[in-house]
Write an enzyme that holds these catalytic residues in place. Structure first.
Site, PDB file in Angstrom:
ATOM      1  N   GLY A 168     -43.269  -8.945 -22.246  1.00 16.52           N
ATOM      2  CA  GLY A 168     -43.667  -7.684 -21.616  1.00 16.52           C
ATOM      3  C   GLY A 168     -44.930  -7.898 -20.798  1.00 16.52           C
ATOM      4  N   GLY A 169     -45.692  -6.818 -20.648  1.00 17.19           N
ATOM      5  CA  GLY A 169     -46.911  -6.884 -19.829  1.00 17.19           C
ATOM      6  C   GLY A 169     -47.906  -7.915 -20.321  1.00 17.19           C
ATOM      7  N   GLY A 401     -45.335 -28.255  12.191  1.00 18.47           N
ATOM      8  CA  GLY A 401     -46.211 -27.340  11.459  1.00 18.47           C
ATOM      9  C   GLY A 401     -46.636 -27.943  10.129  1.00 18.47           C
ATOM     10  N   ALA A 402     -45.765 -28.773   9.558  1.00 16.15           N
ATOM     11  CA  ALA A 402     -46.093 -29.379   8.268  1.00 16.15           C
ATOM     12  C   ALA A 402     -47.249 -30.366   8.420  1.00 16.15           C
ATOM     13  CB  ALA A 402     -44.869 -30.071   7.687  1.00 16.15           C
TER      14      ALA A 402
HETATM   15  C1  HXC Z   1     -46.536  -3.984 -34.402  1.00 17.25           C
HETATM   16  C2  HXC Z   1     -45.415  -5.906 -34.884  1.00 17.25           C
HETATM   17  C3  HXC Z   1     -45.212  -6.158 -33.518  1.00 17.25           C
HETATM   18  C4  HXC Z   1     -45.717  -5.219 -32.575  1.00 17.25           C
HETATM   19  C5  HXC Z   1     -44.323  -7.771 -34.619  1.00 17.25           C
HETATM   20  N1  HXC Z   1     -44.839  -6.926 -35.508  1.00 17.25           N
HETATM   21  N2  HXC Z   1     -44.518  -7.307 -33.369  1.00 17.25           N
HETATM   22  N3  HXC Z   1     -46.077  -4.830 -35.304  1.00 17.25           N
HETATM   23  N4  HXC Z   1     -46.384  -4.154 -33.061  1.00 17.25           N
HETATM   24  N5  HXC Z   1     -45.561  -5.376 -31.281  1.00 17.25           N
HETATM   25  C6  HXC Z   1     -44.826  -7.077 -36.957  1.00 17.25           C
HETATM   26  C7  HXC Z   1     -43.445  -6.892 -37.528  1.00 17.25           C
HETATM   27  O1  HXC Z   1     -43.155  -5.523 -37.693  1.00 17.25           O
HETATM   28  C8  HXC Z   1     -43.575  -7.618 -38.839  1.00 17.25           C
HETATM   29  O2  HXC Z   1     -44.295  -6.800 -39.718  1.00 17.25           O
HETATM   30  C9  HXC Z   1     -44.496  -8.785 -38.496  1.00 17.25           C
HETATM   31  O3  HXC Z   1     -45.173  -8.381 -37.300  1.00 17.25           O
HETATM   32  C10 HXC Z   1     -43.750 -10.053 -38.220  1.00 17.25           C
HETATM   33  O4  HXC Z   1     -42.736  -9.783 -37.278  1.00 17.25           O
HETATM   34  P1  HXC Z   1     -41.221 -10.202 -37.515  1.00 17.25           P
HETATM   35  O5  HXC Z   1     -40.401  -9.256 -36.698  1.00 17.25           O
HETATM   36  O6  HXC Z   1     -40.919 -10.292 -38.952  1.00 17.25           O
HETATM   37  O7  HXC Z   1     -41.210 -11.658 -36.886  1.00 17.25           O
HETATM   38  P2  HXC Z   1     -40.046 -12.386 -36.158  1.00 17.25           P
HETATM   39  O8  HXC Z   1     -38.761 -12.151 -36.868  1.00 17.25           O
HETATM   40  O9  HXC Z   1     -40.507 -13.795 -35.947  1.00 17.25           O
HETATM   41  O10 HXC Z   1     -39.923 -11.658 -34.722  1.00 17.25           O
HETATM   42  C11 HXC Z   1     -40.942 -11.740 -33.774  1.00 17.25           C
HETATM   43  C12 HXC Z   1     -40.722 -10.721 -32.651  1.00 17.25           C
HETATM   44  C13 HXC Z   1     -40.453  -9.342 -33.226  1.00 17.25           C
HETATM   45  C14 HXC Z   1     -39.511 -11.187 -31.808  1.00 17.25           C
HETATM   46  C15 HXC Z   1     -41.951 -10.762 -31.753  1.00 17.25           C
HETATM   47  O11 HXC Z   1     -41.474  -9.047 -34.195  1.00 17.25           O
HETATM   48  C16 HXC Z   1     -40.465  -8.246 -32.220  1.00 17.25           C
HETATM   49  O12 HXC Z   1     -39.475  -8.049 -31.508  1.00 17.25           O
HETATM   50  N6  HXC Z   1     -41.559  -7.470 -32.150  1.00 17.25           N
HETATM   51  C17 HXC Z   1     -41.672  -6.370 -31.289  1.00 17.25           C
HETATM   52  C18 HXC Z   1     -41.878  -6.860 -29.890  1.00 17.25           C
HETATM   53  C19 HXC Z   1     -42.185  -5.728 -28.946  1.00 17.25           C
HETATM   54  O13 HXC Z   1     -41.324  -4.905 -28.637  1.00 17.25           O
HETATM   55  N7  HXC Z   1     -43.470  -5.621 -28.564  1.00 17.25           N
HETATM   56  C20 HXC Z   1     -43.913  -4.643 -27.680  1.00 17.25           C
HETATM   57  C21 HXC Z   1     -43.638  -5.214 -26.318  1.00 17.25           C
HETATM   58  S1  HXC Z   1     -44.224  -4.193 -25.044  1.00 17.25           S
HETATM   59  P3  HXC Z   1     -43.861  -6.613 -41.230  1.00 17.25           P
HETATM   60  O14 HXC Z   1     -44.948  -5.768 -41.821  1.00 17.25           O
HETATM   61  O15 HXC Z   1     -42.540  -5.949 -41.221  1.00 17.25           O
HETATM   62  O16 HXC Z   1     -43.809  -7.999 -41.786  1.00 17.25           O
HETATM   63  C22 HXC Z   1     -45.691  -4.845 -24.756  1.00 17.25           C
HETATM   64  C23 HXC Z   1     -46.364  -4.122 -23.675  1.00 17.25           C
HETATM   65  C24 HXC Z   1     -47.658  -4.773 -23.365  1.00 17.25           C
HETATM   66  O17 HXC Z   1     -46.153  -5.759 -25.318  1.00 17.25           O
HETATM   67  C25 HXC Z   1     -48.162  -4.072 -22.187  1.00 17.25           C
HETATM   68  C26 HXC Z   1     -49.358  -4.733 -21.684  1.00 17.25           C
HETATM   69  C27 HXC Z   1     -49.630  -4.294 -20.306  1.00 17.25           C
END
Ligand code: HXC
Length: 511
Positions: A168-169, A401-402
């Site tokens: 993402g971002g 040009g190169a």
């Molecule tokens: C809160 C999060 C998190 C997040 C992971 N966790 N990502 N908590 N916010 N973004 C937590 C999980 O809930 C879990 O907590 C622990 O971290 C470990 O994650 P797992 O899912 O068990 O790990 P894994 O199976 O290895 O998967 C990793 C992952 C997945 C693929 C990254 O966690 C995931 O899809 N996370 C969400 C990604 C996401 O949508 N992020 C937002 C993107 S938008 P528990 O307590 O259950 O163990 C973004 C915008 C940014 O980032 C903008 C900036 C401009």
């Protein structure tokens, strides 16, 4: 409990991050923990951690009941080979290394410290992205990080390691930094994941094919290095640091001076026929200090070589056409690759050594529609703007040009050298003869014979370095075997170079 014991207990909790189970999972996935990565990078005992007691203050979705050690990111200052660097390392074992308000504040604090002290910043990314429960506070955090990445650009070197997810971002902090190292297999970078792509476009992709280390090193050009492991990634960081200064007010550290006897093999490296390929890396390795050639973006836009090296101990940046790949043509990606590297070199006082052997810009609609005009312009802009010492060596073809774009005298090169094999012309002799002698060839009794005579005539006139040297566009013509010693002398002479440019807020590079 005794206050001292209480502190030690707290420290132990912080040190354990997400706990033994999650550390085990991290290791099983082939990854080091955030702390292990730092320990691998810095000189032993040098890491000074800050903000280890930071706590988030969000109350949404039950977060007030949760404590995240160090809030999922380790920050501090350590030394690498005796030089200080600022570091942040996201801890995936703690809530997926997700970025909330305080996590981001830790990063921005260390960014600010790096700027004040004029030391490089190394960011190690391993995170699930914005901490979803913290909502807009998380977005605020990212914005503040991006803003500081931008302010720091050109002031301190910024190096990113992607050692896990970065999606993402969140990808935009790494993208603003100078060098991105991705760890093979474990790292991913993408704007939208496979599920979203499937829903929007119907396309089936895997995370690896979308944004793995290989893809970003060879196709998109987002990454500059591919590391075999976390350990390897830290070695690459150290190697980059060894070539560059700590900030834009310093010069790179000198290595040791080295005398090398040329074996003369370089004199015959360029084939007699100008259409035959050769490997420019073989040439470069015979000129720079042994073992110091260090390629940047080696897998991307391979018709252009960008590399750090040392010449008699002095760090230089090399920009070179690669005749072995697409004849060393300039295209959209190779122009972007070279332009960005040149701007890094210029910002950090590293002389630019160019090796030119290019038939020109790549023709065709994909290039025209893709904006080769806009992208090629970046290369001219970057060379013209750079005020560090610029030395160009023309090894063979340097057309049209190169020729101008590849660090010519006309864009401000301080010293232009040509080998006897250099051909500096508007275009190759075949194409040129076909245009300017078209009628003569058509009307001749033996058009093919006339064509070859006219090609020879054009080649005899321009397929050499002497016309350009007679105008002063080339400063002198040297034997290939003289290149190293001439470059050493040239760099000494240009050591005191000062070049004023018109004062302005900033130029408008054709992005
Ligand atoms: C809160 C999060 C998190 C997040 C992971 N966790 N990502 N908590 N916010 N973004 C937590 C999980 O809930 C879990 O907590 C622990 O971290 C470990 O994650 P797992 O899912 O068990 O790990 P894994 O199976 O290895 O998967 C990793 C992952 C997945 C693929 C990254 O966690 C995931 O899809 N996370 C969400 C990604 C996401 O949508 N992020 C937002 C993107 S938008 P528990 O307590 O259950 O163990 C973004 C915008 C940014 O980032 C903008 C900036 C401009």
């Amino acid at each position: 409990m005794d206050r001292n014991d209480d502190l030690l207990k707290r420290r132990e909790t912080i040190r354990l991050g997400g706990g033994e189970e999650r550390i085990k999972k991290q290791h099983e996935e082939g990854k080091l923990t955030a702390r292990e990565r730092i320990a691998t990078l810095v000189d032993e005992g040098s890491f000074f951690e800050v903000d280890d007691h930071i706590r988030h203050r969000s109350t949404y979705f039950g977060l007030d009941q949760k404590y995240f050690p160090a809030d999922g990111v380790i920050t501090g200052i350590g030394s690498v080979d005796g030089r200080e660097i600022a570091i942040f390392s996201q801890d995936f074992t703690v809530q997926g290394g997700s970025v909330g308000e305080m996590h981001a504040k830790k990063i921005t604090k260390i960014q600010d410290m790096a700027m004040k002290m004029g030391i490089p910043l190394v960011g190690i990314n391993d995170s699930g992205g914005a901490r979803i429960q913290e909502g807009v506070d998380s977005l605020y955090g990212y914005g503040e990080i991006f803003y500081r990445n931008t302010l720091a650009s050109g002031v301190i070197p910024q190096i990113t390691v992607i050692a896990g997810p970065c999606a993402g971002g969140a990808v935009y902090s790494p993208a603003i930094t100078d060098f991105v190292i991705m760890v093979d297999k474990t790292s991913k970078m993408f704007i939208t994941g496979p599920e979203v792509i499937k829903a929007v476009t119907g396309e089936d992709v895997t995370q690896e094919s979308l944004g793995g280390a290989e893809v970003h090193n060879s196709k998109s050009g987002v990454a500059h290095f591919i590391a075999k492991s976390d350990m390897d990634a830290m070695q690459i960081v150290k190697k980059i640091l060894s070539y560059i200064p700590s900030n834009n007010m310093e010069n790179p550290k000198m290595g040791s001076e080295i005398e090398i006897e040329s074996d003369g093999s370089i004199n015959s490296i360029v084939p007699q026929s100008s259409n035959k390929p050769y490997d420019m890396i073989d040439v470069l390795n015979r000129i720079v200090d042994p073992g110091t050639f260090f390629e940047v973006q080696a897998k991307f836009a391979r018709s252009m070589i960008t590399a750090f090296a040392r010449i008699n101990g002095r760090t230089v940046g090399i920009v070179a056409n690669q005749p072995k790949v697409l004849a060393g043509v300039l295209d959209i990606d190779s122009s972007d690759k070279a332009a960005r590297f040149i701007r890094f070199l210029d910002a950090f006082n590293i002389p630019i050594i160019t090796f030119a052997d290019t038939p020109g810009f790549l023709p065709g609609t994909p290039q025209e529609y893709g904006g080769i005009i806009r992208h090629g312009a970046k290369l001219l802009f970057a060379y013209s703007e750079a005020s560090v010492p610029k030395i160009t060596v023309i090894t063979r073809r340097d057309y049209g040009g190169a020729y101008i774009a590849m660090g010519s005298k006309h864009l401000g090169a301080d010293i232009v050298l040509a080998w006897p094999t250099a051909e500096i012309a508007v275009m190759g002799a075949d194409g040129a003869a076909n245009v300017i002698f078209r009628n003569e060839i058509k009307n001749s009794v033996d058009p093919e014979k006339t064509r070859s005579e006219k090609i020879k005539e054009y080649a005899d006139t321009f397929s050499n370095p002497y016309v350009a040297a007679s105008r002063g566009y080339v400063d002198t013509i040297i034997l290939p075997s003289e290149t190293r010693s001439v470059l050493i002398r040239g760099l000494e002479i240009l050591g005191s170079k000062v070049e004023g440019k018109p004062s302005k807020k900033h130029g408008n590079i054709p992005l």
